[in-house]
Design an enzyme around this catalytic site. Sequence first.
Site, PDB file in Angstrom:
ATOM      1  CD1 TRP A   1      -2.241  -2.077   1.567  1.00  0.00           C
ATOM      2  CD2 TRP A   1      -3.168  -1.041  -0.268  1.00  0.00           C
ATOM      3  NE1 TRP A   1      -3.312  -2.814   1.002  1.00  0.00           N
ATOM      4  CE2 TRP A   1      -3.950  -2.220   0.043  1.00  0.00           C
ATOM      5  CE3 TRP A   1      -3.365  -0.272  -1.236  1.00  0.00           C
ATOM      6  CZ2 TRP A   1      -4.812  -2.403  -0.697  1.00  0.00           C
ATOM      7  CZ3 TRP A   1      -4.494  -0.262  -1.918  1.00  0.00           C
ATOM      8  CH2 TRP A   1      -5.360  -1.580  -1.905  1.00  0.00           C
TER       9      TRP A   1
ATOM     10  CE  LYS B   1      -8.950  -3.088   3.792  1.00  0.00           C
ATOM     11  NZ  LYS B   1      -8.047  -2.285   3.051  1.00  0.00           N
TER      12      LYS B   1
ATOM     13  CG  ASP C   1      -3.500   3.932   4.088  1.00  0.00           C
ATOM     14  OD1 ASP C   1      -4.461   3.885   4.608  1.00  0.00           O
ATOM     15  OD2 ASP C   1      -3.008   3.323   3.116  1.00  0.00           O
TER      16      ASP C   1
HETATM   17  C1  LIG Z   1      -7.382  -1.305   1.886  1.00  0.00           C
HETATM   18  C2  LIG Z   1      -6.476  -0.606   1.961  1.00  0.00           C
HETATM   19  C3  LIG Z   1      -6.286   0.349   0.779  1.00  0.00           C
HETATM   20  C4  LIG Z   1      -6.996   0.706  -0.080  1.00  0.00           C
HETATM   21  O1  LIG Z   1      -8.497   1.048   0.032  1.00  0.00           O
HETATM   22  P1  LIG Z   1      -9.497   1.442  -1.263  1.00  0.00           P
HETATM   23  O2  LIG Z   1     -10.618   1.819  -0.399  1.00  0.00           O
HETATM   24  O3  LIG Z   1      -9.661   0.056  -2.005  1.00  0.00           O
HETATM   25  O4  LIG Z   1      -8.871   2.500  -2.050  1.00  0.00           O
HETATM   26  C5  LIG Z   1      -5.241   1.325   1.170  1.00  0.00           C
HETATM   27  N1  LIG Z   1      -4.507   1.274   2.317  1.00  0.00           N
HETATM   28  C6  LIG Z   1      -4.510   0.085   3.086  1.00  0.00           C
HETATM   29  C7  LIG Z   1      -3.537   0.179   4.188  1.00  0.00           C
HETATM   30  C8  LIG Z   1      -5.304  -0.857   3.054  1.00  0.00           C
HETATM   31  O5  LIG Z   1      -5.659  -1.698   3.642  1.00  0.00           O
END
Ligand SMILES: *Cc1c(COP(=O)(O)O)cnc(C)c1O
Length: 370
Positions: A111, A205, A181
Amino acid sequence: MCRQRKGTPVTRGFNFSAGPAALPEVVLRQAQAELLEWGHARASVMEISHRGREFMELAEASERDLRSLLGVPANYRVLFLQGGATQHFAQIPMNFARQEGVADYVVTGAWGEKAVREGSPYTHVRLAASSLESNYTRIPPRAQWDLDPGAAYVHYTPNETIHGVEFQDIPDTGGVPLFADMSSDILSRPLDVSRFGLIYAGAQKNIGASGLVVMIVRDDLLERCPKGIAKILNYAEHAAQGSLLNTPNTFGWYLAALVFRWILAEGGLAAIGERNRTKAARLYAAIDGSAGFYANHVERSARSWMNVPFFLPRPELETAFLAESREAGLLALKGHKAVGGLRASLYNAMPLAGVDALVDFMGDFARRHG
Ligand SMILES: *Cc1c(COP(=O)(O)O)cnc(C)c1O
């Protein structure tokens, strides 16, 4: 046994999906119970104006609850946005860095790599540290990071969902604002928000359903947002409009509000964090105690509480493991294709009983195939 209608048994399993991920069952039941008529609206929460009093109250309550869970200081704004974390990989440098400036990125998994790629058109992205050379099984020591004191911010991914690598403390970046993030670890344990300039997370999540992004941003940073971009891309505009610049994801916001309430009722982040620590400890103990049958390759100090990738001694056993675990009601244990093997995600909604069921299954599987 719980029954749906006409005698169909409920067959919900323990869901180890990395995302979209399991929601707390009590939250789903509440959403089910009030799907047709929400509160005093005499309509579904999906069918009412986002500018009406009822929805505005939900929006305010959700922010209040999130602030109380995380202890968000008064000089931070909370935004409810759309676009997934991925859109914000691009939008963040667009708002907080300059095209001719620099932003530092620390990459500890897939990511972080994506954040670099999507952010690069909007500023000079510097790779300040990376653990690619270890196949993302460790976190580069802070002393080895090559930070630029003139950077607009330092961006990192506290929990790398695919590689199962998680920071156990918050890195010190001096006077440069730290951006995180937190899509896969927000609300998993107590957090000192004051250490960050900006936190953002896709909801699917630990917060709720996909299609909603929560952002927590220090208010002075919003002064950097450029006037020359479209309002819809400008975080200062979203903040000024209370995240109601255009029609928000109202149902996703409602689900998030229910999840925040649920975490408060469970005892808040201290209690959730202790439970998550126990869940992860039990699964890693099962892997490490399997006499080499199961393996996790992440350095112990960087092991994730949320996402646990693991491997079998012979890859050809994976098909049997996935079929038999599914049969046992343990869902979505296939690893991400970038890493292979298996992966169990243990987000807040996964109860201890689910981890215990997985550990029991793994012991049994190892005895039969070892
Ligand atoms: C799932 C995830 C994303 C992606 O999220 P989207 O909603 O599909 O854009 C980005 N960063 C992390 C750490 C993730 O776990």
